[in-house]
Motif scaffolding. Structure first.
Motif, PDB file in Angstrom:
ATOM      1  N   VAL A 102      19.888  53.918  35.603  1.00 54.05           N
ATOM      2  CA  VAL A 102      19.789  52.623  34.918  1.00 54.05           C
ATOM      3  C   VAL A 102      20.096  51.480  35.874  1.00 54.05           C
ATOM      4  CG1 VAL A 102      20.961  51.174  33.219  1.00 54.05           C
ATOM      5  CG2 VAL A 102      20.197  53.461  32.583  1.00 54.05           C
ATOM      6  N   VAL A 103      21.154  51.617  36.683  1.00 54.25           N
ATOM      7  CA  VAL A 103      21.583  50.507  37.549  1.00 54.25           C
ATOM      8  C   VAL A 103      20.956  50.562  38.934  1.00 54.25           C
ATOM      9  CG1 VAL A 103      23.779  50.332  36.333  1.00 54.25           C
ATOM     10  CG2 VAL A 103      23.629  51.755  38.383  1.00 54.25           C
TER      11      VAL A 103
ATOM     12  N   SER B 217      18.410  51.714  25.953  1.00 54.49           N
ATOM     13  CA  SER B 217      17.559  52.816  25.494  1.00 54.49           C
ATOM     14  C   SER B 217      18.246  54.174  25.609  1.00 54.49           C
ATOM     15  CB  SER B 217      16.256  52.839  26.307  1.00 54.49           C
ATOM     16  OG  SER B 217      16.503  53.257  27.647  1.00 54.49           O
ATOM     17  N   LEU B 218      19.478  54.207  26.127  1.00 55.20           N
ATOM     18  CA  LEU B 218      20.212  55.469  26.231  1.00 55.20           C
ATOM     19  C   LEU B 218      20.427  56.060  24.840  1.00 55.20           C
ATOM     20  CD1 LEU B 218      22.887  54.495  28.920  1.00 55.20           C
ATOM     21  CD2 LEU B 218      20.980  56.093  29.230  1.00 55.20           C
ATOM     22  N   PRO B 219      20.411  57.388  24.723  1.00 54.10           N
ATOM     23  CA  PRO B 219      20.570  58.009  23.398  1.00 54.10           C
ATOM     24  C   PRO B 219      21.943  57.723  22.798  1.00 54.10           C
ATOM     25  CG  PRO B 219      20.733  59.659  25.135  1.00 54.10           C
ATOM     26  CD  PRO B 219      20.275  58.392  25.794  1.00 54.10           C
ATOM     27  N   GLU B 220      21.993  57.721  21.472  1.00 61.19           N
ATOM     28  CA  GLU B 220      23.255  57.450  20.783  1.00 61.19           C
ATOM     29  C   GLU B 220      24.260  58.584  20.965  1.00 61.19           C
ATOM     30  OE1 GLU B 220      24.191  54.761  19.303  1.00 61.19           O
ATOM     31  OE2 GLU B 220      22.298  53.650  19.401  1.00 61.19           O
ATOM     32  N   THR B 221      23.764  59.827  20.951  1.00 58.75           N
ATOM     33  CA  THR B 221      24.647  60.991  21.077  1.00 58.75           C
ATOM     34  C   THR B 221      24.031  62.003  22.020  1.00 58.75           C
ATOM     35  OG1 THR B 221      23.610  62.045  19.165  1.00 58.75           O
ATOM     36  CG2 THR B 221      25.576  60.710  18.752  1.00 58.75           C
ATOM     37  N   LEU B 222      24.840  62.944  22.501  1.00 56.42           N
ATOM     38  CA  LEU B 222      24.373  64.032  23.346  1.00 56.42           C
ATOM     39  C   LEU B 222      24.324  65.323  22.540  1.00 56.42           C
ATOM     40  CD1 LEU B 222      26.341  63.391  26.667  1.00 56.42           C
ATOM     41  CD2 LEU B 222      24.086  62.550  26.000  1.00 56.42           C
ATOM     42  N   ALA B 223      23.587  66.293  23.064  1.00 55.02           N
ATOM     43  CA  ALA B 223      23.482  67.595  22.404  1.00 55.02           C
ATOM     44  C   ALA B 223      24.848  68.281  22.399  1.00 55.02           C
ATOM     45  CB  ALA B 223      22.451  68.458  23.124  1.00 55.02           C
ATOM     46  N   GLY B 224      25.161  68.965  21.303  1.00 50.77           N
ATOM     47  CA  GLY B 224      26.406  69.716  21.238  1.00 50.77           C
ATOM     48  C   GLY B 224      27.630  68.853  20.996  1.00 50.77           C
TER      49      GLY B 224
ATOM     50  N   TYR C 167      30.637  61.122  25.062  1.00 51.36           N
ATOM     51  CA  TYR C 167      29.645  60.240  25.680  1.00 51.36           C
ATOM     52  C   TYR C 167      29.902  58.796  25.258  1.00 51.36           C
ATOM     53  CZ  TYR C 167      25.006  58.041  26.178  1.00 51.36           C
ATOM     54  OH  TYR C 167      23.972  57.195  26.476  1.00 51.36           O
ATOM     55  N   PRO C 168      30.582  58.004  26.106  1.00 52.11           N
ATOM     56  CA  PRO C 168      30.910  56.613  25.751  1.00 52.11           C
ATOM     57  C   PRO C 168      29.727  55.681  25.993  1.00 52.11           C
ATOM     58  CG  PRO C 168      31.796  57.104  27.905  1.00 52.11           C
ATOM     59  CD  PRO C 168      31.117  58.360  27.433  1.00 52.11           C
ATOM     60  N   ARG C 169      28.743  55.677  25.091  1.00 51.61           N
ATOM     61  CA  ARG C 169      27.536  54.881  25.288  1.00 51.61           C
ATOM     62  C   ARG C 169      27.858  53.394  25.425  1.00 51.61           C
ATOM     63  NH1 ARG C 169      23.855  51.914  22.441  1.00 51.61           N
ATOM     64  NH2 ARG C 169      21.668  52.096  23.116  1.00 51.61           N
ATOM     65  N   GLY C 170      28.794  52.909  24.609  1.00 53.27           N
ATOM     66  CA  GLY C 170      29.151  51.499  24.696  1.00 53.27           C
ATOM     67  C   GLY C 170      29.685  51.121  26.059  1.00 53.27           C
ATOM     68  N   LEU C 171      30.485  52.007  26.645  1.00 51.43           N
ATOM     69  CA  LEU C 171      31.001  51.757  27.987  1.00 51.43           C
ATOM     70  C   LEU C 171      29.865  51.739  29.002  1.00 51.43           C
ATOM     71  CD1 LEU C 171      33.367  51.496  30.006  1.00 51.43           C
ATOM     72  CD2 LEU C 171      33.423  54.006  30.101  1.00 51.43           C
ATOM     73  N   PHE C 172      28.920  52.656  28.859  1.00 51.72           N
ATOM     74  CA  PHE C 172      27.790  52.701  29.794  1.00 51.72           C
ATOM     75  C   PHE C 172      26.997  51.396  29.744  1.00 51.72           C
ATOM     76  CE2 PHE C 172      26.854  57.429  30.746  1.00 51.72           C
ATOM     77  CZ  PHE C 172      28.193  57.639  31.028  1.00 51.72           C
ATOM     78  N   VAL C 173      26.786  50.864  28.543  1.00 45.80           N
ATOM     79  CA  VAL C 173      26.017  49.627  28.411  1.00 45.80           C
ATOM     80  C   VAL C 173      26.771  48.454  29.035  1.00 45.80           C
ATOM     81  CG1 VAL C 173      25.001  47.997  26.781  1.00 45.80           C
ATOM     82  CG2 VAL C 173      24.805  50.440  26.358  1.00 45.80           C
ATOM     83  N   ILE C 174      28.077  48.374  28.810  1.00 47.91           N
ATOM     84  CA  ILE C 174      28.836  47.269  29.401  1.00 47.91           C
ATOM     85  C   ILE C 174      28.899  47.400  30.911  1.00 47.91           C
ATOM     86  CG2 ILE C 174      31.133  48.323  29.291  1.00 47.91           C
ATOM     87  CD1 ILE C 174      30.310  44.650  28.558  1.00 47.91           C
ATOM     88  N   LEU C 175      28.909  48.629  31.430  1.00 49.07           N
ATOM     89  CA  LEU C 175      28.881  48.813  32.879  1.00 49.07           C
ATOM     90  C   LEU C 175      27.549  48.332  33.456  1.00 49.07           C
ATOM     91  CD1 LEU C 175      30.574  52.332  33.331  1.00 49.07           C
ATOM     92  CD2 LEU C 175      31.560  50.076  33.776  1.00 49.07           C
TER      93      LEU C 175
END
Length: 523
Positions: A120-121, A362-369, A373-381
């Motif tokens: 992404v970055v 566009s990252l998925p909300e959740t991971l398999a299993g 997965y801190p999606r919110g942290l990934f977006v702010i990064l």
């Protein structure tokens, strides 16, 4: 504010901020992001939630297309090796470095998800780097490399992101599947781009109407992007290939009227889209902050680590590939004598933009299993990387270039080459004139001969001293004053009813065309 109100508001803010940026000498992308951040904390004002599809499908194709149209294909091919090293090699290197860095900070997060954020970055923005490069007068080859990188790196980053997300959500991914996806994306994108260039070029040649030519040109990015994506190929690659092909053949595809109108049309579209992109990036901050699950201290530390990895990987990669490539046959010949300032300034021109934020959203909300997965942290990064690189690199790149004394292109050499080619062109024009003169009046023939001679003389005059007003410059200055007086006469004649509005408009158009040629130095 909703719908049309938001669109009008976005355009108004883009225009106003761009005017202020020019007045105070700040790069408009930087100021637009800052203004967007400020507006995001004002409730009820321009509350726009960025849809990743709007950027990746709605905005990215036309921005890449017009950039490809303006890129020199011979220069692109000549610099293909450094372009690919940055657009493909550096993207993969950055994705891996950021992925491992983040995985060390968040060992509970699957490595594939961390690689997804790295992808992404990884790609620098297609707008910011070249805008800075052109403004501070970097050498033509540096601008070409940065433009070429920004045209291709989105494709390699999005393919990498697609593979990493597939692995993160539990799909089987191996070396063969990765190679297959990459091959389909690149080869399919090239094929569709070439086919699109052929078809659209055929259409342009048979239109001849400036308005329809512009409509076709506006549709072209999506005409090649959407089928490529539907077939699993890279829409970005298809748009870039199509744009390079059409831009290279543009002098033979359209009439002069179509080219002039298309140039003005795309400049306006490019200005509005690029401005809206950076403003939208800033407007997302409040919504992004609201979804951060970690403490401020941890988030700030993670951001510093990711930004550091992004900056250091580019510096290391640029210097390593520049100087280690001399060990490869042919590398020493092409890059011999390359001053240290060139790779230094390229390594500092890595500003990120809207594609990074859209990819993060566009990252998925959740991971398999149910893996952590801190999606919110990934977006702010991702958002933090955009702001940090824009402000840190974008604001300091002009000073870095001045401090390093980056050698500019030789203006005298460019002027000499232009004068030589213009002399040949004038001779060819006069030869064609003698062939077709026929029974044309002698006054017309002589006037055309003088025009050819004047064009040739103007090119040679540019080799003279800059502080002395050349005959062509004096002609342009005085002719502009004459046009002002002539316009005033036509305006008064319209106001008093001596001529209709249509006559004024026709005369105004002819005078405007002449003045635009004076500004470009063609008369």
């Amino acid at each position: 504010m909703h719908g049309l109100d938001n669109i009008v508001g976005l355009i108004a803010v883009v225009v106003a901020t761009s005017v202020v940026a020019r007045r105070i000498g700040v790069l408009s992308p930087i100021l637009l992001v800052i203004v967007g951040i400020g507006i995001s904390f004002i409730p009820g004002l321009l509350e726009v939630e960025l849809d990743p599809e709007v950027v990746l499908v709605g905005i990215l194709p036309p921005i890449l297309y017009v950039a490809a149209l303006e890129t020199s294909m011979p220069a692109f091919k000549f610099n293909l090796r450094p372009i690919l090293l940055l657009a493909v090699g550096l993207v993969l290197f950055t994705a891996a470095a950021v992925g491992f860095t983040l995985h060390m900070l968040l060992p509970g997060v699957p490595l594939a998800a961390c690689f997804a954020l790295g992808a992404v970055v990884a790609p620098p923005d297609a707008v910011a780097a070249t805008a800075v490069a052109r403004r501070i007068g970097l050498p033509r080859r540096v601008v070409t490399v940065l433009e070429g990188e920004s045209l291709i790196n989105d494709a390699s980053a999005l393919v990498t992101l697609r593979v990493a997300v597939a692995a993160a959500v539990g799909q089987a991914v191996d070396g063969w599947s990765i190679a297959w996806q990459a091959s389909v994306a690149v080869i399919g994108g090239i094929a569709i781009g070439v086919a699109g260039g052929i078809v659209v070029g055929f259409v342009h040649k048979r239109i001849g109407n400036p308005l329809i030519d512009n409509a076709v040109s506006l549709l072209t990015p999506w005409v090649v992007f959407l089928p490529a994506e539907a077939l699993g190929a890279s829409g970005v690659v298809s748009v870039v290939v199509c744009g390079l092909s059409l831009g290279h053949r543009m002098p033979t595809l359209m009439s002069a009227a179509s080219r002039l109108q298309m140039d003005a049309f795309w400049r306006m579209v490019k200005f509005l889209l690029e401005g809206a992109v950076f403003l939208l990036v800033g407007l997302q901050l409040r919504g992004i902050v609201a979804h951060v699950e970690r403490s401020f201290a941890f988030t700030a530390g993670a951001l510093a680590a990711v930004v550091g990895a992004v900056l250091l990987t580019r510096i290391a990669w640029v210097f390593a590939t520049t100087y280690l490539s001399r060990l490869v046959p042919g590398g020493r010949r092409r890059d011999s004598g390359l001053p240290l300032a060139i790779p230094a300034v390229i390594s500092w021109a890595g500003m990120r933009g809207a594609v990074t934020l859209a990819a993060a959203l566009s990252l998925p909300e959740t991971l398999a299993g149910g893996d952590f997965y801190p999606r919110g942290l990934f977006v702010i990064l991702a958002f933090g990387v955009i702001v940090a690189t824009l402000v840190l690199q974008g604001a300091t790149l002009p000073a870095v270039a001045r401090r390093l004394k980056v050698p500019a292109d030789d203006v005298k050499e460019d002027a000499l080459a232009e004068a030589s080619v213009q002399h040949e062109a004038s001779r060819a024009g006069k030869a064609r004139l003698e062939e077709l003169a026929g029974d044309a009046p002698d006054g017309v023939i002589e006037r055309l001969r003088q025009l050819a001679l004047s064009r040739s003389n103007m090119a040679w005059e540019r080799l003279g001293r800059a502080e002395v007003e050349t005959p062509s410059a004096a002609y342009a200055r005085l002719r502009r004053e004459m046009l002002i007086a002539e316009r005033e006469v036509f305006r008064k004649a319209r106001d008093t009813g001596r001529i209709p509005e249509e006559t004024l408009r026709q005369a105004q158009r002819e005078m405007d065309l002449e003045e635009s040629l004076l500004e470009r130095g063609d008369l």
